[in-house]
Design an enzyme around this catalytic site. Sequence first.
Site, PDB file in Angstrom:
ATOM      1  N   ASP A  52       0.647  -1.263   0.001  1.00  0.00           N
ATOM      2  CA  ASP A  52      -0.001  -0.143   0.001  1.00  0.00           C
ATOM      3  C   ASP A  52       0.914   1.408  -0.004  1.00  0.00           C
ATOM      4  O   ASP A  52       0.279   2.371  -0.150  1.00  0.00           O
ATOM      5  CB  ASP A  52      -0.906   0.027   1.142  1.00  0.00           C
ATOM      6  CG  ASP A  52      -0.274  -0.262   2.337  1.00  0.00           C
ATOM      7  OD1 ASP A  52       1.139  -0.657   2.428  1.00  0.00           O
ATOM      8  OD2 ASP A  52      -0.725  -0.101   3.604  1.00  0.00           O
ATOM      9  N   LYS A 475      46.028 -37.930   3.001  1.00  0.00           N
ATOM     10  CA  LYS A 475      45.905 -36.414   3.312  1.00  0.00           C
ATOM     11  C   LYS A 475      46.085 -35.901   1.855  1.00  0.00           C
ATOM     12  O   LYS A 475      47.209 -36.175   1.363  1.00  0.00           O
ATOM     13  CB  LYS A 475      47.035 -36.173   4.049  1.00  0.00           C
ATOM     14  CG  LYS A 475      47.219 -34.666   4.079  1.00  0.00           C
ATOM     15  CD  LYS A 475      48.339 -34.265   5.289  1.00  0.00           C
ATOM     16  CE  LYS A 475      48.582 -32.972   5.541  1.00  0.00           C
ATOM     17  NZ  LYS A 475      49.906 -32.935   6.396  1.00  0.00           N
ATOM     18  N   ASP A 477      46.379 -32.894  -0.248  1.00  0.00           N
ATOM     19  CA  ASP A 477      46.863 -31.525  -0.144  1.00  0.00           C
ATOM     20  C   ASP A 477      46.588 -30.806  -1.387  1.00  0.00           C
ATOM     21  O   ASP A 477      46.600 -31.147  -2.456  1.00  0.00           O
ATOM     22  CB  ASP A 477      48.479 -31.591   0.415  1.00  0.00           C
ATOM     23  CG  ASP A 477      48.927 -30.179   0.984  1.00  0.00           C
ATOM     24  OD1 ASP A 477      48.222 -29.320   1.098  1.00  0.00           O
ATOM     25  OD2 ASP A 477      49.886 -30.428   1.588  1.00  0.00           O
ATOM     26  N   ASN A 479      48.375 -27.014  -2.688  1.00  0.00           N
ATOM     27  CA  ASN A 479      49.530 -25.885  -1.832  1.00  0.00           C
ATOM     28  C   ASN A 479      49.709 -24.693  -2.907  1.00  0.00           C
ATOM     29  O   ASN A 479      50.565 -24.071  -2.598  1.00  0.00           O
ATOM     30  CB  ASN A 479      50.628 -26.507  -1.684  1.00  0.00           C
ATOM     31  CG  ASN A 479      50.735 -27.301  -0.563  1.00  0.00           C
ATOM     32  OD1 ASN A 479      50.464 -26.802   0.443  1.00  0.00           O
ATOM     33  ND2 ASN A 479      51.025 -28.716  -0.687  1.00  0.00           N
ATOM     34  N   CYS A 525      43.139 -30.858   2.927  1.00  0.00           N
ATOM     35  CA  CYS A 525      44.122 -30.072   3.525  1.00  0.00           C
ATOM     36  C   CYS A 525      44.352 -29.145   2.128  1.00  0.00           C
ATOM     37  O   CYS A 525      44.263 -29.551   1.203  1.00  0.00           O
ATOM     38  CB  CYS A 525      45.613 -30.796   3.644  1.00  0.00           C
ATOM     39  SG  CYS A 525      47.055 -29.872   4.125  1.00  0.00           S
ATOM     40  N   ASP A 547      48.531 -24.682   9.252  1.00  0.00           N
ATOM     41  CA  ASP A 547      49.970 -25.282   9.470  1.00  0.00           C
ATOM     42  C   ASP A 547      50.378 -24.852  10.618  1.00  0.00           C
ATOM     43  O   ASP A 547      51.630 -25.119  10.815  1.00  0.00           O
ATOM     44  CB  ASP A 547      50.765 -24.971   8.197  1.00  0.00           C
ATOM     45  CG  ASP A 547      50.670 -25.787   7.032  1.00  0.00           C
ATOM     46  OD1 ASP A 547      50.169 -26.940   7.014  1.00  0.00           O
ATOM     47  OD2 ASP A 547      51.120 -25.316   5.690  1.00  0.00           O
TER      48      ASP A 547
HETATM   49  C1  DGJ Z   1      50.890 -28.244   3.388  1.00  0.00           C
HETATM   50  C2  DGJ Z   1      50.482 -28.783   4.695  1.00  0.00           C
HETATM   51  O1  DGJ Z   1      49.565 -28.263   5.146  1.00  0.00           O
HETATM   52  C3  DGJ Z   1      51.396 -29.547   5.277  1.00  0.00           C
HETATM   53  O2  DGJ Z   1      50.833 -30.296   6.399  1.00  0.00           O
HETATM   54  C4  DGJ Z   1      52.416 -30.551   4.778  1.00  0.00           C
HETATM   55  O3  DGJ Z   1      51.516 -31.543   4.323  1.00  0.00           O
HETATM   56  C5  DGJ Z   1      52.870 -29.510   3.513  1.00  0.00           C
HETATM   57  N1  DGJ Z   1      52.105 -29.133   2.575  1.00  0.00           N
HETATM   58  C6  DGJ Z   1      53.831 -30.691   2.422  1.00  0.00           C
HETATM   59  O4  DGJ Z   1      54.188 -30.023   1.393  1.00  0.00           O
END
Ligand code: DGJ
Length: 729
Positions: A52, A475, A477, A479, A525, A547
């Site tokens: 309204d 694990k 990863d 990077n 990771c 890390d």
């Molecule tokens: C980064 C990871 O967070 C670490 O824990 C380790 O695995 C290194 N890379 C290895 O390159």
Amino acid sequence: MRIIFDEKNKVFLLHTENTTYGLAVVDDRYVEHLYYGARIEDTDIRYLLREDEAPFTPSVNKRETGAFLDCAPMEYPETGMGDYRESAFCVRSMAGYRASELAYEGYEIEDGKPELRGLPATWGSPEDCMTLKVFLRDSLLGIKVTLLYSIFRGLDAVVRSVLVENEGSEPFYLEKVLSACVDMDDRGFEVLGLFGSWARERHIQRMPLGYGRQNIASVKGESSHQEHPFLALVTPETTQESGEVYAMNFVYSGNFIAQVEKSQFNSVRMLMGIHPEGFTWKLEPGEQFTAPEVVMVYSGQGLGNMTRTFHDLYREHLIRSPYLHEKRPILINNWEATYFDFDEKKLLEIAKDASELGIEMLVMDDGWFGKRSLDDSSLGDWYVNEEKIRGGLHTLVENVKKLGMKFGIWIEPEMISPESELYRKHPDWAIQIPGRDITQSRAQYVLDFSRDEVVDGVYEMIAEVLRSADISYVKWDMNRQLATLGSCALPPDRQGELFHRYMLGVYRMQERLITDFPHLLLENCSGGGARFDAGMLYYSPQIWCSDDTDAIERLAIQEGTALIYPVSAMGAHVSVCPNHTVGRTTPFETRGDVALLGTFGYELDITKLSEEEKEQVKSQVENYHKYNDLIREGDYYRLASAAENRYYDSWMIVEKDKSRALLFCVHVLAEANAKSRFLRLSGLDPEKRYLVEGKAYTGRTLMHAGLRIPAVFGDFKSRLIEIKEAPLL
Ligand code: DGJ
């Protein structure tokens, strides 16, 4: 849990246990946001649309449609027609025009929740969840958009995603498809987000909300160390226990934008989705595009309640791993113990001492493959370096098993070193722009995971390694971030699809890995915690948090992470002092207590520990076995934050039936003239009697008057206190 459509009022209401989310159809054309907040039952609430008041009435306000479009609370706003706030959807036609008019077409309400093909997403049975689909159509371009909303029994969350289909006769380009938008009046909101850097991930930041746009984003191809796909609007008085919170979290691991905009009319638009920068997606006739899922949580009882809703939702409806409700093996990882300098002999020495102290799994980190003795080669050459691992992987694993331990391995599948056999063989497999140098980061390039042959080629090599020995844990990863963005396989007008296609490739390979190796415990990771997000939790029940393993640095990192994610998912290890990242020395006990909040493990050269430290390892292992069920499955309450008060940090985990709890206190800095502190506990049953260190209290006393915590001399000391329901007198 109920979804209603009130035909007369043209109102949809999604009722969770304690919240209601509402939308309405206006003039049989526009879908507007109606309400989000505490549960309300009335369906006659169209007054909330201000129909309204000019210019909120499109049908009687034709000469001012622009004013309407720019201020009405839109459910899924589009580019190009006159809403100048940030849009959620932008399409470019083949003729080059950027505009759409998505008009309401209909709806469906169904039990259960459809899968989002190729994407991580929450899930649930038809008994556990319900879905509303709202259909919209742009008739000029033949675009069909389905807005999907699902709710879950007993949980105050609404999850949203968007499906776009080309039902026309020509292709078009999607330039932006965000997953969720909420328009509301401003209530003096503040913005809460998670920020950081490598080794300092997910620190909580609360900022005032000003006019204009504030966004949290990543265009790095990963959710990132720096910003996080989470955004909450909180009222100024909001604390852990009271006040309002509107939160969004993205179930996705690539580029994202989370934005809030305060407009000229004091309305607030909150959005989340794939970042439009660098994104275009060509949709041919008959094709579909699905935008990843956003989880929205409203809490009228503060941040703590929001946290517990996210934790329960993710434990009950996102993480699929068979390890979710299992005590994970206590692991020892050799990264901080040896970095690249190890061989099978060193690993076995670590495993031997570790097994004697009750540690259950050895994880061999980076450096076991190709010719890798530093971080400058061999990514992509996924075969064992037998100069380092003499006798081969199978023998090493069997020897570790003879010590009564399991074995885990590190991989980084998405990467390729320029110095590798794989790169020499397939230089076009790297992400690159022909004619330009590829940006290097950690001396590595990123593989083009948008290509099936790349994903499958790498997968086969890694699967072969996993089949060659009894490997219980991986694990995974990642990077570096993505740059020099180009794919040798995509045509020019599809290069803008690379970021998202890359993520789809990562998800496809993770899915294949956990399907082919169903007993594998997968830990994600990314250079620490650059991809600690809800997308990854769909594939792995745990993610390496950071890390930075310093216990004091970890307080803020774990506080921010646990704001949304279950503590059972946080990778946390005890490491040596002085700490390798910050050089700080903290008591061994404190390191153990802080790591106990996560998956728990060690990352140090155990052969070098003193006898006294080894004794402490034994008691930490004992604590893990005693408390992990409670920590993994219980409710998390944040009592104090050293990030806010400088001096002490404290949290509790409370058993769901409130019969037992664990209190953690870390005294970060000592204070002069300190007196004891009465720490007010949370989450207990006020009527129950609890035993704490031999004395009985009611829950009410512990929560209102508090537990007396004596003053502490010295820095970085921690205490772990068990609270148990007292037997009836
Ligand atoms: C980064 C990871 O967070 C670490 O824990 C380790 O695995 C290194 N890379 C290895 O390159």
